[in-house]
Structure formats: C-alpha cells, structure tokens
Scaffold this active site. Structure first.
Site, PDB file in Angstrom:
ATOM      1  N   ASP A 168      -3.573  -7.089  -7.495  1.00 51.62           N
ATOM      2  CA  ASP A 168      -4.962  -7.428  -7.822  1.00 51.62           C
ATOM      3  C   ASP A 168      -5.174  -7.091  -9.293  1.00 51.62           C
ATOM      4  O   ASP A 168      -5.845  -6.119  -9.645  1.00 51.62           O
ATOM      5  CB  ASP A 168      -5.910  -6.620  -6.929  1.00 51.62           C
ATOM      6  CG  ASP A 168      -5.714  -6.958  -5.462  1.00 51.62           C
ATOM      7  OD1 ASP A 168      -6.453  -7.782  -4.939  1.00 51.62           O
ATOM      8  OD2 ASP A 168      -4.783  -6.399  -4.844  1.00 51.62           O
TER       9      ASP A 168
ATOM     10  N   HIS B  95       0.838  -1.202   0.000  1.00 50.36           N
ATOM     11  CA  HIS B  95       0.000   0.000   0.000  1.00 50.36           C
ATOM     12  C   HIS B  95       0.880   1.263   0.000  1.00 50.36           C
ATOM     13  O   HIS B  95       0.586   2.232  -0.689  1.00 50.36           O
ATOM     14  CB  HIS B  95      -0.886   0.045   1.254  1.00 50.36           C
ATOM     15  CG  HIS B  95      -1.824  -1.121   1.408  1.00 50.36           C
ATOM     16  ND1 HIS B  95      -1.662  -2.087   2.365  1.00 50.36           N
ATOM     17  CD2 HIS B  95      -2.939  -1.466   0.720  1.00 50.36           C
ATOM     18  CE1 HIS B  95      -2.643  -2.971   2.282  1.00 50.36           C
ATOM     19  NE2 HIS B  95      -3.428  -2.626   1.294  1.00 50.36           N
TER      20      HIS B  95
ATOM     21  N   SER C  97      -2.485  -8.079   3.254  1.00 54.53           N
ATOM     22  CA  SER C  97      -3.031  -7.997   4.613  1.00 54.53           C
ATOM     23  C   SER C  97      -3.430  -9.392   5.093  1.00 54.53           C
ATOM     24  O   SER C  97      -3.419  -9.680   6.287  1.00 54.53           O
ATOM     25  CB  SER C  97      -4.252  -7.073   4.642  1.00 54.53           C
ATOM     26  OG  SER C  97      -3.949  -5.842   4.021  1.00 54.53           O
TER      27      SER C  97
HETATM   28  P1  AMP Z   1      -6.397  -3.932  -0.355  1.00 58.46           P
HETATM   29  O1  AMP Z   1      -6.254  -3.146   0.896  1.00 58.46           O
HETATM   30  O2  AMP Z   1      -5.897  -5.330  -0.250  1.00 58.46           O
HETATM   31  O3  AMP Z   1      -7.766  -3.815  -0.965  1.00 58.46           O
HETATM   32  O4  AMP Z   1      -5.424  -3.251  -1.404  1.00 58.46           O
HETATM   33  C1  AMP Z   1      -5.513  -1.882  -1.701  1.00 58.46           C
HETATM   34  C2  AMP Z   1      -4.625  -1.585  -2.910  1.00 58.46           C
HETATM   35  O5  AMP Z   1      -3.287  -1.939  -2.605  1.00 58.46           O
HETATM   36  C3  AMP Z   1      -5.039  -2.410  -4.140  1.00 58.46           C
HETATM   37  O6  AMP Z   1      -4.930  -1.594  -5.295  1.00 58.46           O
HETATM   38  C4  AMP Z   1      -4.007  -3.510  -4.150  1.00 58.46           C
HETATM   39  O7  AMP Z   1      -3.751  -4.033  -5.442  1.00 58.46           O
HETATM   40  C5  AMP Z   1      -2.789  -2.792  -3.615  1.00 58.46           C
HETATM   41  N1  AMP Z   1      -1.841  -3.772  -3.055  1.00 58.46           N
HETATM   42  C6  AMP Z   1      -2.100  -4.703  -2.103  1.00 58.46           C
HETATM   43  N2  AMP Z   1      -0.997  -5.472  -1.895  1.00 58.46           N
HETATM   44  C7  AMP Z   1      -0.056  -5.013  -2.740  1.00 58.46           C
HETATM   45  C8  AMP Z   1       1.298  -5.391  -3.015  1.00 58.46           C
HETATM   46  N3  AMP Z   1       1.883  -6.402  -2.393  1.00 58.46           N
HETATM   47  N4  AMP Z   1       1.983  -4.691  -3.944  1.00 58.46           N
HETATM   48  C9  AMP Z   1       1.398  -3.661  -4.612  1.00 58.46           C
HETATM   49  N5  AMP Z   1       0.140  -3.248  -4.403  1.00 58.46           N
HETATM   50  C10 AMP Z   1      -0.581  -3.915  -3.483  1.00 58.46           C
END
Ligand code: AMP
Length: 279
Positions: A149, A37, A185
């Site tokens: 994602d 993030h 997460s």
């Molecule tokens: P989430 O909180 O899991 O919904 O993720 C929020 C944003 O962070 C989304 O656009 C995810 O693709 C991005 N994200 C989550 N994990 C990663 C990672 N390891 N590397 C890059 N972006 C990430």
C-alpha cells in the site's frame, strides 16, 4: 499472547511495558492475516521488545459501495499467526470502542487525492484517522507498514511529520505468491479464472521494470506498455496505472528516482493494487 478488546486494557499493558523500559512496535492491520502481514510482525519483533498487532476492519476507510460488510474476518486464525510471529498482543476492538460517536477526523490534501484517492475519495481520511487513534492509544516507538500500500505508506509518513508524532515509520517490502501475485486479504474474493487473470498486475509491472532497466526514460511509453499487457486480459479493467515521484506523488514525465509505479486493476469485481518502487 492475548486478544485485547478495549482501549483501556491496551493502554494499561503498554504503560506497564514502558515502565520497564521496553520498546514497543505497532503493526496496524485489518486482519485476515497472511504472510505479508507476518513479515511486518516479524520485522517488528526483531526491532522492538514488545509488538502490538491491531486487527480492526476500519469502517471509516470504506466507501458506501465498497466491501466493508464482506471483508473477510477470522480472529482465531489471526491470533495463531500473530503468536507464531512473536507478537505480544492483538488489539481487536469493536467499531463502537474505536469511534464512540466521534466527530473528529484527520484529513490531508494533495497526496490523498491522487492514485487510489481518485476512486476512493474518503479512504485516506479513514486511514489517517484510525492510524492516528492507534498511535495515540499504543504510543509505539515504531510502526510498520507494507509497500504493497505504497500511497498509504507515503500518506502516513507525511501525517507523522505534519502532526509531530514521535514514531518511526518503517516501510516493508511486498510479499508475493510464488507466481508473482502480491499477497492480499482480498485475493480470497477471486475464483480460479480470476486468480489466473490477476497475474497481469505483477506481469505488467515486470515489463515496466525491465523497460527502465533497459534504459527507457519516457514515462508515457512505459505506462502504455504496462496498460497494453493488462489489456490482453479480458477479465481485467484498469482503474489507473501511474508513475509518480515517491514523496509528493506528482506525475513524472521522465523516469527519475525515487519513483513509484502504482496500479489498481479490477479483476471481475475485485479491485487489486500493486506497484514497484525505485529509490
Ligand atoms: P491490511 O490488513 O490490508 O490493511 O494491511 C495491513 C498492513 O499489511 C499494511 O501496512 C499493508 O501494506 C501490509 N501488507 C498487506 N499485504 C502485504 C504484502 N503482500 N506484503 C507486504 N505488506 C503487506
């Protein structure tokens, strides 16, 4: 840096910024923030005058037997990370503030029905709805999404084009742990044995990447090799491994760019996703 709970307050803040002629970046997240993030926030800070991070575990993107209740939450740690990355505000609404008996949902055909959409049939409708709402609330110039994602990134780009949102969508590379596991997460759900087992995702993707680099063009052969590598891990159960074109998400028979090789694998009860993209 402020934690903002209401739509009104975000709107007022953003309006004041826009009056000054400042540009605004949005990073939508579900919180429990990590380095992945953070990389999105830092990129947004570089490219915009002000950055809003939304921090909202969105109930409409979870299926009935999924982990909405147990999804990890820590707004104070998130606030620290956002501050250190240079964000201007965190938008952390309650579900009632966001939905307030809403009857309107954004849905999309075809590309939301494949890959993760097969196992998670309502997921992308929830994602498209909450992201549309965030776009309307914040009205950013740019919004940042991770390639972790990859299907979500593809879906959001299509939604922005179809619904004429005047927002630039910026895709950002996957951030990994030193041993290759994609940061997530949900990695906090893994016990020590599962954490080791989870390396089969990135390891098997590396095998696929190498086969392509060495000249293999038959998608079935590559997928078989990837599945065989995951199959060696007793704690892993494959949901899917697929190679699709990275626009329409249609299955490929021969290696052809832009391609997305994506997988979802259960490690114990935890469903993890990973991928590589070749553009
Ligand atoms: P989430 O909180 O899991 O919904 O993720 C929020 C944003 O962070 C989304 O656009 C995810 O693709 C991005 N994200 C989550 N994990 C990663 C990672 N390891 N590397 C890059 N972006 C990430």
């Amino acid at each position: 840096m402020q934690i903002v709970k209401t739509i009104d307050e975000v709107r007022k803040t953003v309006k004041a910024w826009k009056k000054e002629g400042l540009t605004v970046g949005l990073v939508p997240t579900m919180g429990y923030l990590h380095e992945g993030h953070k990389s999105l926030i830092e990129r947004a800070v570089k490219e915009n005058d002000r950055v809003v991070v939304s921090d909202f575990v969105n109930p409409t993107q979870f299926g009935p037997n999924e982990d909405f209740e147990s999804y990890p939450r820590d707004i104070n740690a998130d606030a620290k990370l956002c501050e250190s990355a240079g964000a201007s505000i965190i938008f952390n609404p309650e579900a009632d503030e966001m939905y307030d008996n809403a009857l309107t949902f954004v849905d999309m055909n075809k590309i939301t029905k494949v890959l993760c959409g097969k196992t998670r049939p309502i997921h992308f409708s929830g994602v498209c709805t909450v992201v549309s709402k965030l776009f309307n609330i914040v009205q950013p110039d740019r919004a940042y999404f991770g390639q972790k994602d990859a299907q979500q990134l593809c879906v959001i780009k299509k939604m922005v084009k179809d619904l004429n949102f005047d927002i630039e969508i910026v895709g950002c590379p996957i951030i990994r742990e030193n041993d290759g596991l994609a940061k997530s997460s949900r990695n906090t759900y893994l016990n020590a044995d599962e954490r080791k087992a989870a390396l089969c995702l990135s390891r098997s993707l590396e095998i696929g990447k190498k086969m392509i680099a060495d000249g293999e063009t038959d998608v079935k052969t590559i997928i078989l090799a990837i599945k065989a590598e995951i199959g060696k891990e007793p704690l892993a159960k494959i949901d899917y491994v697929e190679m699709v074109d990275f626009n329409q998400l249609e299955t490929l028979e021969k290696v052809q760019k832009p391609l997305l090789c994506a997988m979802a694998v259960y490690i114990g009860k935890t469903r993890l996703i990973d991928n590589f993209i070749m553009e």
